[in-house]
Design a protein around this motif. Structure first.
Motif, short mmCIF file in Angstrom:
data_model
loop_
_atom_site.label_atom_id
_atom_site.label_comp_id
_atom_site.label_asym_id
_atom_site.label_seq_id
_atom_site.Cartn_x
_atom_site.Cartn_y
_atom_site.Cartn_z
N THR A 13 6.91 -10.75 13.81
CA THR A 13 6.16 -11.40 12.71
C THR A 13 5.34 -10.36 12.11
O THR A 13 4.74 -10.32 10.90
CB THR A 13 5.27 -12.46 13.28
OG1 THR A 13 4.27 -12.16 14.30
CG2 THR A 13 6.21 -13.62 13.98
N TRP A 14 4.87 -9.29 12.89
CA TRP A 14 3.90 -8.11 12.04
C TRP A 14 4.70 -6.79 11.93
O TRP A 14 4.14 -5.70 11.99
CB TRP A 14 2.63 -8.01 12.95
CG TRP A 14 2.91 -7.82 14.17
CD1 TRP A 14 2.38 -8.96 15.18
CD2 TRP A 14 2.84 -6.73 15.05
NE1 TRP A 14 2.50 -8.41 16.43
CE2 TRP A 14 2.83 -7.19 16.32
CE3 TRP A 14 2.93 -5.37 14.64
CZ2 TRP A 14 2.77 -6.31 17.54
CZ3 TRP A 14 2.94 -4.57 16.06
CH2 TRP A 14 3.26 -4.91 17.08
N SER A 30 -2.98 -16.70 3.83
CA SER A 30 -1.84 -16.28 2.73
C SER A 30 -0.52 -16.79 3.53
O SER A 30 -0.36 -17.63 4.40
CB SER A 30 -1.96 -14.72 2.47
OG SER A 30 -1.24 -13.94 3.71
N THR A 31 0.52 -16.46 2.98
CA THR A 31 1.90 -16.86 2.91
C THR A 31 2.45 -16.06 3.99
O THR A 31 3.65 -16.55 4.66
CB THR A 31 2.92 -16.91 1.61
OG1 THR A 31 2.73 -15.49 1.39
CG2 THR A 31 2.15 -17.84 0.80
N GLN A 32 1.75 -15.06 4.41
CA GLN A 32 2.68 -14.04 5.20
C GLN A 32 1.63 -13.16 6.38
O GLN A 32 0.65 -13.15 5.72
CB GLN A 32 3.47 -12.87 4.74
CG GLN A 32 4.48 -11.97 5.51
CD GLN A 32 5.26 -11.10 4.50
OE1 GLN A 32 5.23 -11.29 3.31
NE2 GLN A 32 5.98 -10.44 5.21
N ARG A 33 2.10 -13.18 7.69
CA ARG A 33 1.31 -12.58 8.45
C ARG A 33 1.08 -11.08 8.18
O ARG A 33 2.21 -10.43 7.96
CB ARG A 33 1.86 -12.67 9.82
CG ARG A 33 0.88 -12.37 10.99
CD ARG A 33 1.43 -11.57 12.17
NE ARG A 33 0.64 -11.51 13.31
CZ ARG A 33 -0.57 -10.71 13.68
NH1 ARG A 33 -0.35 -9.73 12.89
NH2 ARG A 33 -1.04 -10.85 14.76
N LYS A 57 0.70 -7.19 8.58
CA LYS A 57 1.36 -5.97 9.47
C LYS A 57 -0.04 -5.33 10.13
O LYS A 57 -1.15 -5.76 9.90
CB LYS A 57 2.15 -4.89 8.84
CG LYS A 57 3.33 -5.45 8.19
CD LYS A 57 4.27 -4.19 7.76
CE LYS A 57 5.53 -4.79 7.24
NZ LYS A 57 6.42 -3.80 6.45
#
Length: 471
Positions: free
Chosen positions: A165-166, A291-294, A296
């Motif tokens: 995910t990251w 937000s919409t995204q994990r 990095k």
């Protein structure tokens, strides 16, 4: 023509409800499909309604969650100042203040706005209880035996799988489990440092990290930090040759809630690798993004094993389970030896229970719900502080995590305010806790993990009155 009239009427009606505060910031609006069914309009007309409300800055869209009422921009308070700590690394620690603040944890009758973990209402406690029972049935000797030194294999495998995910490429063998996030940080600092070494950190910074560094005889060099983009990379460049190691919380650090841009993370990793300075990355809040995204991590860009990646489930799932981990990179053998000397084994039952919870897919569902709850709670706090606190107040705009940083007029000393508020059974975290320097005396941290219910709002309003009285 009829469709245009309907579109305008629906838009105006929703806008009026928001302006009249019938719909509050953080409230969820009906979905596009529900709006179609309720008003007999097409999908395109319904989408046009939401686009118009977004253009007016009355609502915001959250992918996979829907549309929510947002705080109008003209009502928002400014963000806090960029920190400017001294280069002096040998300042006294506010021990008395820390003891007073930590002593109210769990105190009966005290409304504690400083608790740095999610409220029990946010956690899947019933399901976790079942996982504990099932773990005792699955494990040899009902979970009374020691785990392998490196930790529960099932849990390490699930942590490695989630690293995608990251942008991580972890294997279960890359991971060592620990008794929480602080235990992971302790092993890293003990492995990499000796008394008299200099460690660079953000400013403001989590008090536990400051205490840990000082207890090991390290000199702490605090770095200027922006409330939105995190530590200033140029400031780190200037001291890279003078430091022995670095500890950062790039994603949603406490107390600011800032998040370093990806290019900054990459630049920091390359800079420290060039100078042979190990980077300890604390990613304990990384899964709590709004937000919409994990985002990095610094570890995403680590090519040499120079980044030691630490995290835990204390801020997302079960604070009392004390389940953390570290990805030590090229320092694996040093950390395994330290764990063997200081711990022998991690907790057997809680590791297995969490591994099972992750494997079931319930953790991802829980995180999605938790992120929405925390963001809604942030909006409630922002609205309340904007309404009740003095107009020259500044507050952070966290992009995730559990912390809200509040900067008050310089006439307000929050350490003194803490003593006054505590007499009225109200607690918070004074800004002086988050530094070893003489700064942040007019700041405080509020925890987004404390659910701001209608029953709790009068307590925050009372705190605002005490702030006004000190000016």
């Amino acid at each position: 023509m009829k469709s245009s009239f309907l579109y305008a009427d629906i838009t105006d009606n929703i806008a009026r409800l928001i302006r009249d505060k019938v719909l509050q910031p953080g409230d969820r609006l009906p979905s596009v499909r529900m709006l179609c069914e309720e008003h007999g309009i097409s999908m395109n007309t319904a989408k046009r309604v939401f686009l118009e409300l977004e253009a007016k800055s009355l609502i915001e869209s959250k992918p996979q969650s829907g549309y929510f009422v947002c705080q109008p921009p003209f009502q928002r308070l400014p963000i806090p100042s960029v920190s400017n700590p001294s280069t002096n690394t040998d300042r006294p620690e506010p021990d008395d203040l820390l003891r007073k603040v930590y002593s109210i944890r769990g105190a009966k009758g005290v409304t504690n706005f400083s608790t740095g973990v999610p409220a029990k209402e946010f956690l899947p406690i019933t399901r976790l209880n079942r996982e504990i029972v099932q773990a005792t049935r699955r494990l040899p000797a009902a979970g009374t035996e020691y785990e392998p030194l490196q930790g529960n294999e099932n849990l390490r495998r699930m942590i490695a799988a989630r690293s995608i995910t990251w942008g991580g490429k972890l294997r279960d063998d890359d991971i060592i489990t620990t008794a929480g996030g602080m235990n992971a940080l302790s092993f890293c600092l003990m492995a990499l440092s000796k008394p008299g070494n200099t460690i660079a950190m953000e400013s403001p910074c989590y008090p536990g990290s400051l205490q840990l560094a000082r207890s090991l005889g390290l000199k702490v060099l605090e770095l200027p930090t922006h409330p939105v983009s995190g530590v200033e990379v140029d400031a780190l460049k200037k001291v890279a040759r003078k430091i022995d190691l670095c500890l950062l919380v790039p994603n949603f650090n406490t107390p600011l809630g800032s998040c370093m841009p990806e290019e900054n993370k990459k630049a920091v990793v390359e800079l420290l690798a060039k100078h042979g300075v190990p980077l300890i990355e604390d990613d304990i809040y990384g899964d709590l993004y709004f937000s919409t995204q994990r985002p990095k991590c610094c570890k995403t860009y680590d090519q040499e094993g120079n980044v030691l990646f630490c995290s835990s489930f204390s801020k997302t799932l079960a604070p009392g389970y004390r389940a953390g981990w570290v990805v030590p990179g090229k320092f694996k053998e040093q950390l395994l030896r330290l764990k063997w000397v200081h711990a022998i084994s991690s907790s057997t039952i809680t590791q297995e229970a969490i591994a099972s919870f992750l494997r079931s897919g319930r953790y991802e569902n829980h995180l999605r719900k938790l992120r929405v709850q925390l963001q809604q709670n942030y909006v409630r706090y922002e609205t309340a502080i904007t309404t009740w606190f003095p107009p020259d107040t500044r507050i952070s705009r966290p992009q995730g995590g559990l912390a809200l940083w509040v900067e008050l007029n310089r006439m307000v000393n929050t350490s003194e305010l803490f003593d006054i508020a505590l007499k009225q059974k109200i607690g918070f975290s004074p800004g002086r806790m988050f530094t070893l320097q003489p700064q942040f005396d007019n700041c405080m941290r509020i925890s987004l993990g404390v659910l701001l219910t209608p029953e709790l709002e009068p307590r925050l309003k009372q705190l605002a009155k005490l702030v006004k009285a000190m000016r």
